[in-house]
Design a protein around this motif. Sequence first.
Motif, PDB file in Angstrom:
ATOM      1  N   VAL A   1       0.919  -1.335   0.121  1.00 32.23           N
ATOM      2  CA  VAL A   1       0.141  -0.014   0.174  1.00 32.23           C
ATOM      3  C   VAL A   1       0.850   1.219   0.001  1.00 32.23           C
ATOM      4  O   VAL A   1       0.507   2.297  -0.485  1.00 32.23           O
ATOM      5  CB  VAL A   1      -1.169  -0.018   1.278  1.00 32.23           C
ATOM      6  CG1 VAL A   1      -1.990  -1.152   1.237  1.00 32.23           C
ATOM      7  CG2 VAL A   1      -0.205   0.057   2.625  1.00 32.23           C
ATOM      8  N   THR A   2       2.023   1.153   0.507  1.00 37.15           N
ATOM      9  CA  THR A   2       3.105   2.415   0.514  1.00 37.15           C
ATOM     10  C   THR A   2       3.367   2.649  -1.110  1.00 37.15           C
ATOM     11  O   THR A   2       3.422   3.980  -1.312  1.00 37.15           O
ATOM     12  CB  THR A   2       4.147   1.972   1.347  1.00 37.15           C
ATOM     13  OG1 THR A   2       3.829   1.873   2.541  1.00 37.15           O
ATOM     14  CG2 THR A   2       5.150   3.265   1.144  1.00 37.15           C
ATOM     15  N   SER A   3       3.672   1.639  -1.785  1.00 30.56           N
ATOM     16  CA  SER A   3       3.838   2.012  -3.258  1.00 30.56           C
ATOM     17  C   SER A   3       2.580   2.646  -3.949  1.00 30.56           C
ATOM     18  O   SER A   3       2.626   3.500  -4.568  1.00 30.56           O
ATOM     19  CB  SER A   3       4.564   0.959  -4.004  1.00 30.56           C
ATOM     20  OG  SER A   3       5.792   0.554  -3.190  1.00 30.56           O
ATOM     21  N   ALA A   4       1.434   2.051  -3.515  1.00 30.52           N
ATOM     22  CA  ALA A   4       0.262   2.541  -4.200  1.00 30.52           C
ATOM     23  C   ALA A   4      -0.038   3.930  -3.799  1.00 30.52           C
ATOM     24  O   ALA A   4      -0.407   4.853  -4.863  1.00 30.52           O
ATOM     25  CB  ALA A   4      -0.795   1.554  -3.814  1.00 30.52           C
ATOM     26  N   ARG A   5       0.258   4.278  -2.547  1.00 29.02           N
ATOM     27  CA  ARG A   5      -0.204   5.828  -2.052  1.00 29.02           C
ATOM     28  C   ARG A   5       0.923   6.765  -2.714  1.00 29.02           C
ATOM     29  O   ARG A   5       0.638   7.876  -3.130  1.00 29.02           O
ATOM     30  CB  ARG A   5      -0.159   5.902  -0.738  1.00 29.02           C
ATOM     31  CG  ARG A   5      -0.648   7.149  -0.208  1.00 29.02           C
ATOM     32  CD  ARG A   5      -2.353   7.306  -0.792  1.00 29.02           C
ATOM     33  NE  ARG A   5      -3.010   6.353  -0.088  1.00 29.02           N
ATOM     34  CZ  ARG A   5      -3.907   5.482  -0.812  1.00 29.02           C
ATOM     35  NH1 ARG A   5      -3.916   5.478  -2.065  1.00 29.02           N
ATOM     36  NH2 ARG A   5      -4.839   4.523  -0.028  1.00 29.02           N
ATOM     37  N   LEU A   6       2.209   6.286  -2.891  1.00 27.82           N
ATOM     38  CA  LEU A   6       3.136   7.245  -3.521  1.00 27.82           C
ATOM     39  C   LEU A   6       3.061   7.374  -4.995  1.00 27.82           C
ATOM     40  O   LEU A   6       3.005   8.270  -5.307  1.00 27.82           O
ATOM     41  CB  LEU A   6       4.661   6.470  -3.308  1.00 27.82           C
ATOM     42  CG  LEU A   6       5.150   6.393  -1.871  1.00 27.82           C
ATOM     43  CD1 LEU A   6       6.447   5.538  -1.790  1.00 27.82           C
ATOM     44  CD2 LEU A   6       5.565   7.804  -1.378  1.00 27.82           C
ATOM     45  N   ASN A   7       2.630   6.299  -5.585  1.00 28.24           N
ATOM     46  CA  ASN A   7       2.204   6.440  -7.043  1.00 28.24           C
ATOM     47  C   ASN A   7       1.022   7.384  -7.125  1.00 28.24           C
ATOM     48  O   ASN A   7       1.073   8.315  -8.153  1.00 28.24           O
ATOM     49  CB  ASN A   7       1.935   5.259  -7.790  1.00 28.24           C
ATOM     50  CG  ASN A   7       1.733   5.232  -9.261  1.00 28.24           C
ATOM     51  OD1 ASN A   7       2.572   5.320  -9.845  1.00 28.24           O
ATOM     52  ND2 ASN A   7       0.408   4.926  -9.473  1.00 28.24           N
ATOM     53  N   MET A   8       0.004   7.390  -6.200  1.00 32.42           N
ATOM     54  CA  MET A   8      -1.173   8.270  -6.505  1.00 32.42           C
ATOM     55  C   MET A   8      -0.907   9.716  -6.165  1.00 32.42           C
ATOM     56  O   MET A   8      -1.165  10.438  -7.171  1.00 32.42           O
ATOM     57  CB  MET A   8      -2.305   7.644  -5.545  1.00 32.42           C
ATOM     58  CG  MET A   8      -3.624   8.815  -5.308  1.00 32.42           C
ATOM     59  SD  MET A   8      -4.558   8.464  -3.934  1.00 32.42           S
ATOM     60  CE  MET A   8      -5.320   7.076  -4.935  1.00 32.42           C
ATOM     61  N   VAL A   9      -0.105   9.928  -5.107  1.00 35.49           N
ATOM     62  CA  VAL A   9       0.141  11.365  -4.677  1.00 35.49           C
ATOM     63  C   VAL A   9       1.001  12.010  -5.621  1.00 35.49           C
ATOM     64  O   VAL A   9       0.941  13.347  -5.888  1.00 35.49           O
ATOM     65  CB  VAL A   9       0.633  11.452  -3.146  1.00 35.49           C
ATOM     66  CG1 VAL A   9      -0.710  10.978  -2.595  1.00 35.49           C
ATOM     67  CG2 VAL A   9       1.875  10.846  -2.575  1.00 35.49           C
ATOM     68  N   SER A  10       1.969  11.313  -6.097  1.00 29.22           N
ATOM     69  CA  SER A  10       3.209  11.695  -7.171  1.00 29.22           C
ATOM     70  C   SER A  10       2.654  11.805  -8.641  1.00 29.22           C
ATOM     71  O   SER A  10       3.398  12.439  -9.467  1.00 29.22           O
ATOM     72  CB  SER A  10       4.202  10.921  -7.134  1.00 29.22           C
ATOM     73  OG  SER A  10       4.364   9.756  -7.510  1.00 29.22           O
ATOM     74  N   GLY A  11       1.451  11.527  -8.732  1.00 29.66           N
ATOM     75  CA  GLY A  11       0.981  11.444 -10.230  1.00 29.66           C
ATOM     76  C   GLY A  11       1.718  10.253 -11.003  1.00 29.66           C
ATOM     77  O   GLY A  11       1.993  10.689 -12.187  1.00 29.66           O
ATOM     78  N   GLY A  12       2.304   9.232 -10.471  1.00 32.94           N
ATOM     79  CA  GLY A  12       3.085   8.345 -11.129  1.00 32.94           C
ATOM     80  C   GLY A  12       4.512   8.688 -10.996  1.00 32.94           C
ATOM     81  O   GLY A  12       5.255   7.651 -11.798  1.00 32.94           O
ATOM     82  N   ARG A  13       5.036   9.614 -10.693  1.00 34.65           N
ATOM     83  CA  ARG A  13       6.446   9.950 -10.771  1.00 34.65           C
ATOM     84  C   ARG A  13       7.219   8.888  -9.602  1.00 34.65           C
ATOM     85  O   ARG A  13       8.376   8.732  -9.841  1.00 34.65           O
ATOM     86  CB  ARG A  13       6.679  11.173 -10.370  1.00 34.65           C
ATOM     87  CG  ARG A  13       6.261  12.225 -11.553  1.00 34.65           C
ATOM     88  CD  ARG A  13       6.937  13.645 -11.419  1.00 34.65           C
ATOM     89  NE  ARG A  13       6.572  14.128 -10.149  1.00 34.65           N
ATOM     90  CZ  ARG A  13       5.437  14.881  -9.933  1.00 34.65           C
ATOM     91  NH1 ARG A  13       4.603  15.131 -10.577  1.00 34.65           N
ATOM     92  NH2 ARG A  13       5.324  15.407  -8.487  1.00 34.65           N
ATOM     93  N   ILE A  14       6.577   8.560  -8.591  1.00 36.09           N
ATOM     94  CA  ILE A  14       7.343   7.793  -7.471  1.00 36.09           C
ATOM     95  C   ILE A  14       6.371   6.590  -7.678  1.00 36.09           C
ATOM     96  O   ILE A  14       5.185   6.688  -6.973  1.00 36.09           O
ATOM     97  CB  ILE A  14       7.505   8.428  -6.310  1.00 36.09           C
ATOM     98  CG1 ILE A  14       8.253  10.054  -6.214  1.00 36.09           C
ATOM     99  CG2 ILE A  14       8.110   7.479  -5.227  1.00 36.09           C
ATOM    100  CD1 ILE A  14       8.206  10.688  -5.202  1.00 36.09           C
ATOM    101  N   THR A  15       7.051   5.488  -7.840  1.00 38.86           N
ATOM    102  CA  THR A  15       6.292   4.281  -8.112  1.00 38.86           C
ATOM    103  C   THR A  15       6.460   3.212  -6.934  1.00 38.86           C
ATOM    104  O   THR A  15       5.571   2.179  -6.567  1.00 38.86           O
ATOM    105  CB  THR A  15       6.482   3.394  -9.396  1.00 38.86           C
ATOM    106  OG1 THR A  15       7.791   3.183  -9.358  1.00 38.86           O
ATOM    107  CG2 THR A  15       5.906   4.415 -10.662  1.00 38.86           C
TER     108      THR A  15
END
Length: 326
Positions: free
Chosen positions: A282-296
């Motif tokens: 879930v950490t990677s999922a949330r990072l991907n969301m809040v960064s607009g896909g820049r941090i996966t």
Amino acid sequence: MSHHLSGPDLRSPGDDARLDLTDVFAFTAPSRERTVLIMNVNPFAPTRAEHFHPDAVYRINVDTDGDSLADVAFSFVFSPPGDGGQTVSVHRSLGRRAQSHEPGAERLIADAPVSFDSDPEVATAGELTFSAGIRSDPFFADLDGIVHDFRWTGRDSMADQNVFGIVLEMPNAELGSNPLIGVWARVSVHRDGKLVSMDRGAHPSLTAYFNSEDAKDTYNAREPADDWENYRDAWTAVLQHTGGYGVEDAHRVLRQILPDILRYDRSRPAAYPNGRKLTDDVTSARLNMVSGGRITTDHIGPHNDLLDRFPYLGNPHPVGAAAMSG
């Protein structure tokens, strides 16, 4: 950090770790005919709190008809700690009564022992199985990397930490014939003759990324049914700032997490955001969301101490072995 330290200034709500909800899970048991619901509380246990709060009501809410209101609620009320440890009673509420934060009148399990060592205490009521006590924290993330501008350390900040787990397993039919359910948890406490909501949530890492410090207590007290109206605009602004979203795309993404209810279609395999398994990243999922896909990804994987049987959470790390952090 998931839902750990969800009060203002990275502290527990009310500055009391016993009232701090850390994670919510919903998945199908290995038997495939039973649903597992888990709420974890008390981050870094037992360094900040050695027992469950005896004046609190810990609750798992289940929406069975898609209206974002509880139709079934399981409440857990703990005795004052004593020389004999601590006990817990499990209550169930149905229908409109499930929308009250008070424990239901129907008591399924009375005075079950709570586990404060590596051997989980397990109680049953008919086909319902229950356990509460200290367990290994299943959440995994490089928190140091996140707070230091995503310079990854390769270290799982929760690898040696414990929580207090509350675990229920029941036949699927106990939660209705509709395979789609919604799940969230709440922790309330009696103060001055009133039951006050201190923490609530379902999706991981929302309040940490989306709520300002002065908004967290209000968020924890509110009902998820009102989340879209209350948080759509403010959270859209967050996504515009952190991920470069347009308004339409931000609304589309926010529909996945608002209201803050974990939807789980039990006719499909559990994989976040369809329910949540203990191994879901879930950490990677949330990072991907809040960064607009820049941090996966934060490059951290799930823990290897999970159990393939009830209560599923791993055995607790020895007291003193886990360094307090956060």
